[in-house]
Design a protein around this motif. Structure first.
Motif, short mmCIF file in Angstrom:
data_model
loop_
_atom_site.label_atom_id
_atom_site.label_comp_id
_atom_site.label_asym_id
_atom_site.label_seq_id
_atom_site.Cartn_x
_atom_site.Cartn_y
_atom_site.Cartn_z
N PHE A 32 17.30 9.80 13.14
CA PHE A 32 16.02 9.38 12.57
C PHE A 32 15.99 9.67 11.07
CE2 PHE A 32 14.91 10.94 16.97
CZ PHE A 32 14.82 9.68 17.54
N PRO A 33 16.18 8.65 10.24
CA PRO A 33 16.16 8.88 8.79
C PRO A 33 14.80 9.38 8.32
CG PRO A 33 16.17 6.52 9.30
CD PRO A 33 16.41 7.24 10.59
N THR A 34 14.80 10.13 7.24
CA THR A 34 13.54 10.74 6.75
C THR A 34 12.52 9.68 6.33
OG1 THR A 34 14.58 11.00 4.57
CG2 THR A 34 14.60 12.90 6.04
N GLU A 35 12.98 8.45 6.08
CA GLU A 35 12.03 7.39 5.76
C GLU A 35 11.01 7.20 6.88
OE1 GLU A 35 15.26 7.22 5.40
OE2 GLU A 35 15.62 6.77 3.27
N LEU A 36 11.45 7.41 8.12
CA LEU A 36 10.52 7.30 9.25
C LEU A 36 9.43 8.36 9.17
CD1 LEU A 36 13.04 6.67 12.18
CD2 LEU A 36 11.48 4.99 11.14
N ALA A 37 9.81 9.57 8.78
CA ALA A 37 8.82 10.64 8.64
C ALA A 37 7.79 10.28 7.58
CB ALA A 37 9.52 11.95 8.28
N HIS A 38 8.25 9.74 6.46
CA HIS A 38 7.32 9.37 5.39
C HIS A 38 6.41 8.22 5.83
CE1 HIS A 38 8.91 12.12 2.41
NE2 HIS A 38 10.14 11.72 2.69
N ARG A 39 6.92 7.31 6.64
CA ARG A 39 6.07 6.23 7.16
C ARG A 39 4.97 6.79 8.06
NH1 ARG A 39 9.69 1.55 9.75
NH2 ARG A 39 7.63 0.68 10.24
N LEU A 40 5.35 7.73 8.92
CA LEU A 40 4.34 8.35 9.80
C LEU A 40 3.25 9.02 8.99
CD1 LEU A 40 6.68 9.93 12.52
CD2 LEU A 40 4.99 8.12 12.91
N VAL A 41 3.65 9.76 7.97
CA VAL A 41 2.66 10.49 7.15
C VAL A 41 1.77 9.51 6.38
CG1 VAL A 41 2.40 12.07 5.20
CG2 VAL A 41 4.05 12.57 6.99
N GLU B 258 0.38 0.29 15.38
CA GLU B 258 -0.70 -0.58 14.92
C GLU B 258 -2.06 0.10 15.00
OE1 GLU B 258 -0.45 -4.16 17.16
OE2 GLU B 258 1.41 -4.85 16.18
N ARG B 259 -2.16 1.17 15.80
CA ARG B 259 -3.42 1.87 15.98
C ARG B 259 -3.46 3.22 15.27
NH1 ARG B 259 -5.29 1.84 22.10
NH2 ARG B 259 -7.15 2.60 21.03
N PHE B 260 -2.45 3.51 14.46
CA PHE B 260 -2.41 4.81 13.79
C PHE B 260 -3.62 5.04 12.91
CE2 PHE B 260 2.50 5.61 13.82
CZ PHE B 260 2.40 5.99 15.14
N ALA B 261 -4.15 4.00 12.29
CA ALA B 261 -5.30 4.17 11.39
C ALA B 261 -6.52 4.70 12.13
CB ALA B 261 -5.63 2.85 10.71
N GLU B 262 -6.55 4.54 13.47
CA GLU B 262 -7.69 5.01 14.26
C GLU B 262 -7.54 6.46 14.70
OE1 GLU B 262 -7.86 2.43 17.67
OE2 GLU B 262 -7.38 0.65 16.47
N VAL B 263 -6.38 7.07 14.46
CA VAL B 263 -6.11 8.41 14.97
C VAL B 263 -6.80 9.45 14.09
CG1 VAL B 263 -4.33 10.12 15.47
CG2 VAL B 263 -3.91 7.70 15.98
N ASP B 264 -7.85 10.05 14.64
CA ASP B 264 -8.63 11.04 13.90
C ASP B 264 -8.21 12.45 14.31
OD1 ASP B 264 -10.58 11.96 12.13
OD2 ASP B 264 -12.10 12.07 13.70
N LEU B 265 -6.92 12.71 14.25
CA LEU B 265 -6.37 14.01 14.65
C LEU B 265 -5.44 14.52 13.55
CD1 LEU B 265 -5.21 13.10 18.27
CD2 LEU B 265 -7.15 14.57 17.71
N PRO B 266 -5.45 15.82 13.29
CA PRO B 266 -4.42 16.37 12.40
C PRO B 266 -3.05 16.22 13.06
CG PRO B 266 -6.22 17.94 12.72
CD PRO B 266 -6.41 16.85 13.73
N VAL B 267 -2.08 15.76 12.29
CA VAL B 267 -0.72 15.57 12.80
C VAL B 267 0.25 16.24 11.85
CG1 VAL B 267 1.07 13.90 13.42
CG2 VAL B 267 -1.35 13.36 13.87
N PRO C 264 -3.79 9.03 9.28
CA PRO C 264 -4.75 9.46 8.25
C PRO C 264 -4.75 10.95 7.95
CG PRO C 264 -5.78 7.91 9.77
CD PRO C 264 -4.43 8.24 10.35
N LYS C 265 -4.42 11.79 8.93
CA LYS C 265 -4.49 13.24 8.72
C LYS C 265 -3.14 13.90 8.95
CE LYS C 265 -9.40 13.67 10.01
NZ LYS C 265 -10.35 14.36 10.92
N ALA C 266 -2.08 13.27 8.46
CA ALA C 266 -0.74 13.77 8.70
C ALA C 266 -0.18 14.49 7.49
CB ALA C 266 0.19 12.63 9.11
N SER C 267 0.69 15.47 7.76
CA SER C 267 1.42 16.17 6.71
C SER C 267 2.86 16.34 7.17
CB SER C 267 0.79 17.54 6.43
OG SER C 267 0.75 18.32 7.61
#
Length: 288
Positions: free
Chosen positions: A239-248, A219-228, A252-255
Motif C-alpha cells: 500500500f503506497p503512502t499515496e493511499l494514506a494521504h488520499r484517506l486523510v 464515495e461516502r467518506f465525506a459523510e463520515v463524522d468520526l475521528p479517524v 473529514p476528521k482524519a489524521s
C-alpha cells in the motif's frame, strides 16, 4: 486459534449466521479489532496489553477470513456481509462509543462498516489497509482469483509448511518485515489447511473481493463524522503512502501517523508503537 494469553479468555457468541470466537480482556471504553485475510486474533497479541493497561476493554474476534476456528457456512461472506457481521457483533454485546482498529483487509471491511453502520462507533484506526482501487493489492490479485476456484486452496497452502517458503512475497514476506514466530504462523495457516469447511468459507470470501466495494465506501467518506487515525508504514510494499494521504484528504476528521521498520502487518512488526498511537488517539478523541 487464540494462542496468546495476552488476548484474554476465549469466548463465543451466537450471531444470526453463525458463531464467532473472540477474546475479551481489560475494562473501560471498548476497542474492537478487525484483522485481515488469513490471520486471526493472534495478530493483536502485542497491541492489546498496552491498550488494556491504558483503560480499554479489548475485544479481538476471529473474523471468518480463513484463519478462524468455527466455520460459518450460512454467513454472507461478501465484504458487505462481513461488515454487517461486525455491526451485529457490536449490537449483540451492546457496545457503544467503540474504537475500531483495523489492519490490511480488515480496513476495507471497516470502511464499509463506518459508511454503512456507524451508529455504535466513536472513532476508527486504519493501520495500513486496502482502500480505493487497491482491494486486493498486488501481487495478491491473482492469488485471490485462483482461490475462488474449488479445490485450489489446499494445494496453495500446503507448501507453506516450510518456514523458508513462508517468507516468499505471496506468503508473509511482503506483509511482515520481521519473521513470524513459528507458533503464530501455524495459528494463521493451520485452520484452512486442516478444515475443508474453513477453506469453503475462505473461498466464499475470495469470490466477493472486488474493489467496487471499497470505491463505493469511498464515495461516502465525506459523510463520515468520526475521528479517524490513519497509520501507515513508510516501507509498506503493498500500500503506497499515496493511499494514506488520499484517506486523510477524503475523510473529514482524519489524521496521519507513519511508522518505520514495518511492512503492512504493523501489529506484527511494530505492536508497541501501534498501541501507543492508539492510546494517544483515543485520549485525544475521548467521549465528552
Amino acid at each position: 486459534m487464540g494462542i496468546s494469553s495476552a488476548l484474554g479468555p476465549a469466548r463465543e457468541i451466537a450471531l444470526s449466521s453463525g458463531r464467532i470466537r473472540y477474546h475479551d480482556t481489560g475494562t473501560g471504553s471498548p476497542v474492537v479489532f478487525v484483522h485481515g485475510l488469513l490471520v486471526n486474533a493472534d495478530i493483536w497479541r502485542g497491541v492489546v496489553p498496552g491498550l488494556a493497561a491504558a483503560g480499554h476493554r479489548c475485544l479481538t474476534p476471529d473474523w471468518p477470513l480463513g484463519s478462524h476456528s468455527i466455520p460459518v457456512p450460512d454467513a454472507d461472506l461478501t465484504p458487505t456481509g462481513i461488515a454487517d457481521l461486525i455491526a451485529e457483533f457490536l449490537d449483540a454485546l451492546d457496545l457503544t462509543d467503540v474504537t475500531i482498529v483495523a489492519n490490511d483487509t480488515g480496513g476495507a471491511l471497516t470502511q464499509i462498516l463506518m459508511t454503512r453502520r456507524p451508529e455504535r462507533i466513536g472513532r476508527v484506526v486504519l493501520a495500513a489497509v486496502d482502500c480505493y482501487e487497491v482491494f486486493p493489492p498486488r501481487p495478491f490479485t491473482a492469488l485471490v482469483r485462483v482461490a475462488k476456484i474449488p479445490g485450489t486452496i489446499a494445494p496453495l497452502l500446503a507448501p507453506l509448511r516450510s518456514r523458508l517458503l513462508q517468507r516468499l512475497p505471496l506468503a508473509f514476506g511482503w506483509v511482515t518485515k520481521h519473521e513470524l514466530p513459528p507458533a503464530i504462523a501455524e495459528s494463521y495457516l493451520l485452520p484452512a489447511r486442516r478444515s475443508a469447511a474453513i477453506r469453503a468459507d475462505l473461498r466464499r470470501f475470495a469470490a466477493g473481493v472486488d474493489n467496487r466495494s471499497t470505491l463505493a465506501a469511498a464515495e461516502r467518506f465525506a459523510e463520515v463524522d468520526l475521528p479517524v487515525l490513519v497509520v501507515w508504514s513508510t516501507e509498506d510494499k503493498l500500500f503506497p503512502t499515496e493511499l494514506a494521504h488520499r484517506l486523510v484528504a477524503d475523510l473529514p476528521k482524519a489524521s496521519l501517523r507513519t511508522v518505520d521498520d514495518s511492512y503492512t502487518f504493523v501489529p506484527e512488526d511494530q505492536p508497541e508503537l501501534l498501541a501507543e498511537l492508539i492510546v494517544e488517539f483515543t485520549r485525544l478523541h475521548a467521549a465528552p
